[in-house]
Design a protein around this motif. Structure first.
Motif, PDB file in Angstrom:
ATOM      1  N   PHE A   1      55.195  62.995  90.969  1.00  0.00           N
ATOM      2  CA  PHE A   1      54.378  62.059  91.662  1.00  0.00           C
ATOM      3  C   PHE A   1      53.852  61.112  90.749  1.00  0.00           C
ATOM      4  O   PHE A   1      53.408  60.137  91.236  1.00  0.00           O
ATOM      5  CB  PHE A   1      53.373  62.936  92.383  1.00  0.00           C
ATOM      6  CG  PHE A   1      53.805  63.602  93.558  1.00  0.00           C
ATOM      7  CD1 PHE A   1      53.923  63.258  94.761  1.00  0.00           C
ATOM      8  CD2 PHE A   1      54.057  65.189  93.735  1.00  0.00           C
ATOM      9  CE1 PHE A   1      54.442  63.720  96.050  1.00  0.00           C
ATOM     10  CE2 PHE A   1      54.467  65.665  94.652  1.00  0.00           C
ATOM     11  CZ  PHE A   1      54.704  65.105  95.843  1.00  0.00           C
TER      12      PHE A   1
ATOM     13  N   LEU B   1      58.174  69.315  97.310  1.00  0.00           N
ATOM     14  CA  LEU B   1      59.050  68.231  96.814  1.00  0.00           C
ATOM     15  C   LEU B   1      59.809  69.050  95.613  1.00  0.00           C
ATOM     16  O   LEU B   1      58.986  69.700  94.856  1.00  0.00           O
ATOM     17  CB  LEU B   1      58.812  66.928  96.554  1.00  0.00           C
ATOM     18  CG  LEU B   1      58.496  66.073  97.822  1.00  0.00           C
ATOM     19  CD1 LEU B   1      58.032  64.776  97.378  1.00  0.00           C
ATOM     20  CD2 LEU B   1      60.007  65.821  98.620  1.00  0.00           C
TER      21      LEU B   1
ATOM     22  N   LYS C   1      44.073  75.078  91.917  1.00  0.00           N
ATOM     23  CA  LYS C   1      44.022  73.884  92.718  1.00  0.00           C
ATOM     24  C   LYS C   1      42.641  74.023  93.431  1.00  0.00           C
ATOM     25  O   LYS C   1      41.870  72.799  93.667  1.00  0.00           O
ATOM     26  CB  LYS C   1      45.080  73.999  93.951  1.00  0.00           C
ATOM     27  CG  LYS C   1      46.369  73.693  93.134  1.00  0.00           C
ATOM     28  CD  LYS C   1      46.352  72.391  92.545  1.00  0.00           C
ATOM     29  CE  LYS C   1      47.982  71.979  92.065  1.00  0.00           C
ATOM     30  NZ  LYS C   1      47.857  70.742  91.273  1.00  0.00           N
TER      31      LYS C   1
ATOM     32  N   GLU D   1      57.088  63.477  76.629  1.00  0.00           N
ATOM     33  CA  GLU D   1      58.461  63.779  76.896  1.00  0.00           C
ATOM     34  C   GLU D   1      59.021  63.530  75.386  1.00  0.00           C
ATOM     35  O   GLU D   1      58.417  63.187  74.444  1.00  0.00           O
ATOM     36  CB  GLU D   1      58.691  62.313  77.664  1.00  0.00           C
ATOM     37  CG  GLU D   1      58.253  62.434  78.964  1.00  0.00           C
ATOM     38  CD  GLU D   1      58.845  63.457  80.164  1.00  0.00           C
ATOM     39  OE1 GLU D   1      59.871  64.105  79.571  1.00  0.00           O
ATOM     40  OE2 GLU D   1      57.983  63.833  81.025  1.00  0.00           O
TER      41      GLU D   1
ATOM     42  N   ASP E   1      50.202  64.939  74.128  1.00  0.00           N
ATOM     43  CA  ASP E   1      49.570  66.013  74.688  1.00  0.00           C
ATOM     44  C   ASP E   1      48.201  65.184  75.287  1.00  0.00           C
ATOM     45  O   ASP E   1      47.427  65.045  74.501  1.00  0.00           O
ATOM     46  CB  ASP E   1      49.166  67.207  73.790  1.00  0.00           C
ATOM     47  CG  ASP E   1      48.638  68.271  74.652  1.00  0.00           C
ATOM     48  OD1 ASP E   1      48.438  68.146  75.864  1.00  0.00           O
ATOM     49  OD2 ASP E   1      48.137  69.180  73.768  1.00  0.00           O
ATOM     50  N   ALA E   2      48.384  65.139  76.535  1.00  0.00           N
ATOM     51  CA  ALA E   2      47.173  64.632  77.234  1.00  0.00           C
ATOM     52  C   ALA E   2      46.100  65.528  77.323  1.00  0.00           C
ATOM     53  O   ALA E   2      44.944  65.020  77.380  1.00  0.00           O
ATOM     54  CB  ALA E   2      47.523  64.050  78.522  1.00  0.00           C
TER      55      ALA E   2
ATOM     56  N   THR F   1      60.826  68.988  92.096  1.00  0.00           N
ATOM     57  CA  THR F   1      60.397  68.580  90.977  1.00  0.00           C
ATOM     58  C   THR F   1      60.595  69.493  89.902  1.00  0.00           C
ATOM     59  O   THR F   1      60.530  70.618  90.109  1.00  0.00           O
ATOM     60  CB  THR F   1      58.699  67.856  90.565  1.00  0.00           C
ATOM     61  OG1 THR F   1      57.953  69.247  90.762  1.00  0.00           O
ATOM     62  CG2 THR F   1      58.389  66.860  91.912  1.00  0.00           C
TER      63      THR F   1
ATOM     64  N   SER G   1      55.598  59.991  83.925  1.00  0.00           N
ATOM     65  CA  SER G   1      56.967  59.865  83.698  1.00  0.00           C
ATOM     66  C   SER G   1      57.812  60.465  84.608  1.00  0.00           C
ATOM     67  O   SER G   1      59.106  60.326  84.846  1.00  0.00           O
ATOM     68  CB  SER G   1      57.135  60.593  82.011  1.00  0.00           C
ATOM     69  OG  SER G   1      56.979  61.888  82.217  1.00  0.00           O
ATOM     70  N   THR G   2      57.469  61.518  85.613  1.00  0.00           N
ATOM     71  CA  THR G   2      58.268  61.943  86.529  1.00  0.00           C
ATOM     72  C   THR G   2      57.482  62.439  87.829  1.00  0.00           C
ATOM     73  O   THR G   2      56.272  62.009  87.800  1.00  0.00           O
ATOM     74  CB  THR G   2      58.947  63.411  86.037  1.00  0.00           C
ATOM     75  OG1 THR G   2      57.672  64.323  85.621  1.00  0.00           O
ATOM     76  CG2 THR G   2      59.468  63.325  85.029  1.00  0.00           C
TER      77      THR G   2
HETATM   78  P1  NAD Z   1      56.201  66.632  87.093  1.00  0.00           P
HETATM   79  O1  NAD Z   1      56.636  67.906  86.472  1.00  0.00           O
HETATM   80  O2  NAD Z   1      57.354  65.843  87.794  1.00  0.00           O
HETATM   81  O3  NAD Z   1      55.387  65.894  86.144  1.00  0.00           O
HETATM   82  C1  NAD Z   1      54.455  66.272  85.391  1.00  0.00           C
HETATM   83  C2  NAD Z   1      54.032  65.086  84.370  1.00  0.00           C
HETATM   84  O4  NAD Z   1      53.068  65.620  83.352  1.00  0.00           O
HETATM   85  C3  NAD Z   1      55.041  64.524  83.777  1.00  0.00           C
HETATM   86  O5  NAD Z   1      54.856  63.027  83.330  1.00  0.00           O
HETATM   87  C4  NAD Z   1      54.801  65.058  82.247  1.00  0.00           C
HETATM   88  O6  NAD Z   1      55.258  64.426  80.940  1.00  0.00           O
HETATM   89  C5  NAD Z   1      53.457  65.313  82.327  1.00  0.00           C
HETATM   90  N1  NAD Z   1      52.847  66.244  81.288  1.00  0.00           N
HETATM   91  C6  NAD Z   1      53.061  67.737  81.323  1.00  0.00           C
HETATM   92  N2  NAD Z   1      52.421  68.104  80.430  1.00  0.00           N
HETATM   93  C7  NAD Z   1      51.704  67.241  79.778  1.00  0.00           C
HETATM   94  C8  NAD Z   1      50.827  67.231  78.723  1.00  0.00           C
HETATM   95  N3  NAD Z   1      50.476  68.155  77.767  1.00  0.00           N
HETATM   96  N4  NAD Z   1      50.494  65.948  78.076  1.00  0.00           N
HETATM   97  C9  NAD Z   1      50.852  64.887  78.736  1.00  0.00           C
HETATM   98  N5  NAD Z   1      51.597  64.919  79.796  1.00  0.00           N
HETATM   99  C10 NAD Z   1      52.206  66.081  80.291  1.00  0.00           C
HETATM  100  O7  NAD Z   1      55.326  67.370  88.232  1.00  0.00           O
HETATM  101  P2  NAD Z   1      54.823  67.059  89.810  1.00  0.00           P
HETATM  102  O8  NAD Z   1      55.497  67.742  90.824  1.00  0.00           O
HETATM  103  O9  NAD Z   1      55.076  65.512  89.991  1.00  0.00           O
HETATM  104  O10 NAD Z   1      53.272  67.350  89.503  1.00  0.00           O
HETATM  105  C11 NAD Z   1      52.358  66.501  89.476  1.00  0.00           C
HETATM  106  C12 NAD Z   1      50.963  66.843  90.254  1.00  0.00           C
HETATM  107  O11 NAD Z   1      51.386  67.132  91.736  1.00  0.00           O
HETATM  108  C13 NAD Z   1      50.625  68.541  89.994  1.00  0.00           C
HETATM  109  O12 NAD Z   1      49.455  68.502  89.770  1.00  0.00           O
HETATM  110  C14 NAD Z   1      51.178  69.238  91.097  1.00  0.00           C
HETATM  111  O13 NAD Z   1      50.839  70.555  91.258  1.00  0.00           O
HETATM  112  C15 NAD Z   1      51.224  68.240  92.374  1.00  0.00           C
HETATM  113  N6  NAD Z   1      52.040  68.554  93.323  1.00  0.00           N
HETATM  114  C16 NAD Z   1      53.060  69.048  93.158  1.00  0.00           C
HETATM  115  C17 NAD Z   1      53.912  69.287  94.156  1.00  0.00           C
HETATM  116  C18 NAD Z   1      55.611  69.375  94.300  1.00  0.00           C
HETATM  117  O14 NAD Z   1      55.916  70.075  95.418  1.00  0.00           O
HETATM  118  N7  NAD Z   1      56.093  69.024  93.460  1.00  0.00           N
HETATM  119  C19 NAD Z   1      53.417  69.264  95.841  1.00  0.00           C
HETATM  120  C20 NAD Z   1      52.064  68.971  95.968  1.00  0.00           C
HETATM  121  C21 NAD Z   1      51.321  68.566  94.557  1.00  0.00           C
END
Ligand code: NAD
Ligand code: NA
Length: 396
Positions: free
Chosen positions: A52, A272, A243, A74, A110-111, A274, A49-50
């Motif tokens: 990556f 990035l 990680k 969400e 909750d996934a 987020t 939903s948000t």
């Molecule tokens: P984000 O917060 O934008 O997205 C998180 C997603 O997880 C959302 O869709 C949310 O609804 C979902 N979610 C959270 N808890 C949940 C649950 N219990 N059940 C179902 N869905 C759930 O985060 P992001 O920054 O896109 O991170 C995604 C991945 O990318 C993570 O593993 C993060 O470590 C990794 N990452 C992020 C960055 C960065 O800079 N943001 C960089 C590299 C890697």
């Protein structure tokens, strides 16, 4: 109602449906402008939903005409109270996908739970039969373990000693020194339980047990490494242990998929803005300096550009997937370039409250942050009444 950003600490309590729709449309247009990707056709995105995960769903749908199922957690809207941004993003995505004749349905819950896994399995069985790509993109502060019932909380702490460095409050622009106490009993284990690979493996096991993974299916989870500057609190801290675990899990999953010739990858992505990353101390200062340098060098990317490159230049080139010495896909290559990192490190030394607006891209950081919640998008009339009660039937 008229919807404005309402901040509490580092989170925004409101989200704008029309802004979220504009942001999703911009991402779709970007993917269409880059041409077709010969990628997977039936895709499950966990964390869709948000950030990556949303970018992955959009890239699959609008780059490869894929049917997508999204899983996320969400808040739907209620009268007088906006939904969470990921809800509006998903509603907008599904509206656009359906208009383009693409299958798109979502499971909101909750996934980490058995129930949501089962609901997703039932949906795949009923509608898609099998999937050929599973993107795992969860970022969560907590996980209730499905077997033990224990509620694990992840923490962002250094390991072994206090970490002291600069940080910025990106709302005020104030640069200050912050000291973060080291992990205590249970912190590492709890963080690994939430953000490590156990749940990813549980998903893949559950899908495979029901024969829902197609021959040659792939699964990708996202990781981060980052620079020496943030190493003590990120990659060598509690989250880094998670990680490490996630990356090790990729090899276990690949082993478990041998009979269907499947494969699990970790992709190391760029830093990035987020919702997840804005809550991490020190990282926002790093990101604001990084953005400044990467934009000046012409190599800045957002989540959608990152995932487009992941698909087009790593996963679906028709050739072997390029990986580093640890088997990881690297799309943080431009962030980690020596010249970029040297320039960021030099700015880091100089950054103060007085000069950060000049030295760093604080404005770009804030813009991205507000965009996450659907604010500050071009073409949206924020003074107009918005319908907060957006709903779509394909989200259950
Ligand atoms: P984000 O917060 O934008 O997205 C998180 C997603 O997880 C959302 O869709 C949310 O609804 C979902 N979610 C959270 N808890 C949940 C649950 N219990 N059940 C179902 N869905 C759930 O985060 P992001 O920054 O896109 O991170 C995604 C991945 O990318 C993570 O593993 C993060 O470590 C990794 N990452 C992020 C960055 C960065 O800079 N943001 C960089 C590299 C890697
Ligand atoms: Na995500």
């Amino acid at each position: 109602m008229i919807i404005e950003p309402r901040m509490r600490g580092f989170i925004c309590l409101t989200a704008h449906p029309d802004g979220a729709a504009a942001s999703v449309k911009n991402q779709i247009e970007y993917i269409k402008s880059k041409g077709t990707i010969n990628g997977a056709k039936k895709v499950l995105v966990i964390g869709a939903s948000t950030g990556f995960g949303l970018a992955s769903r959009i890239t699959s749908a609008f780059g490869s005409n894929a049917s997508t199922i999204g899983v996320f957690f969400e808040k739907p809207p209620v009268e007088g109270k906006t939904a969470s941004p990921g809800w509006y993003n998903s509603a907008a995505f599904e509206t656009e996908a359906h208009a383009a004749g693409l299958y798109a349905k979502s499971v909101n819950g909750d996934a980490f739970s058995k129930e949501i896994k089962q609901q997703t399995i039932d949906l795949i069985k009923a509608d898609l039969g099998q999937v050929d790509l599973v993107i795992y993109s969860l970022a969560s502060p907590v996980r209730q373990h499905p077997e033990t019932g224990v509620l694990h909380r992840s923490v962002l702490k250094p390991i072994g000693g206090v970490y002291t460095n600069k940080t910025v409050d990106f709302h005020t622009g104030k640069v200050s020194e912050i000291s973060i106490q080291p992990a205590q009993d249970g912190d590492i284990e709890n963080t690994v339980a939430v953000m490590g690979g156990e749940d990813w493996a549980m998903w893949i096991d559950a899908l495979k047990a029901e024969n829902l993974l197609a021959e040659g299916a792939q699964t990708v989870a996202y990781s981060y490494i980052g620079p020496a500057l943030t190493e003590a609190v990120y990659r060598k801290g509690t989250i880094g242990r998670a990680k490490d675990h996630l990356e090790a899990t990729a090899f276990e999953i690949t082993d478990s998929l041998k009979d269907i010739h499947g494969k699990a990858y970790v992709s190391v992505n760029k830093a990035l803005v987020t919702q997840a990353s804005s809550a991490i101390p020190v990282i926002p200062l790093y990101i604001s300096l990084l953005y400044k340098i990467m934009k000046a060098e012409g190599v800045h990317e957002g989540t959608i550009e990152q995932i487009q490159r992941l698909y087009a230049e790593r996963l679906y080139t028709g050739g072997e997937v390029p990986v580093d010495e640890k088997g990881r896909i690297r799309i943080d290559d431009w962030e980690m370039r020596d010249d970029i990192q040297q320039k960021v490190a030099a700015l880091w030394e100089q950054a103060t409250t007085e000069n950060l607006a000049e030295l760093g891209d604080l404005e770009g950081y804030r813009d991205d942050f507000y965009n996450l919640f659907g604010f500050g998008l071009n073409g949206v009339d924020y003074k107009a009444e918005a319908n907060e009660l957006v709903n779509v039937e394909s989200i259950s």
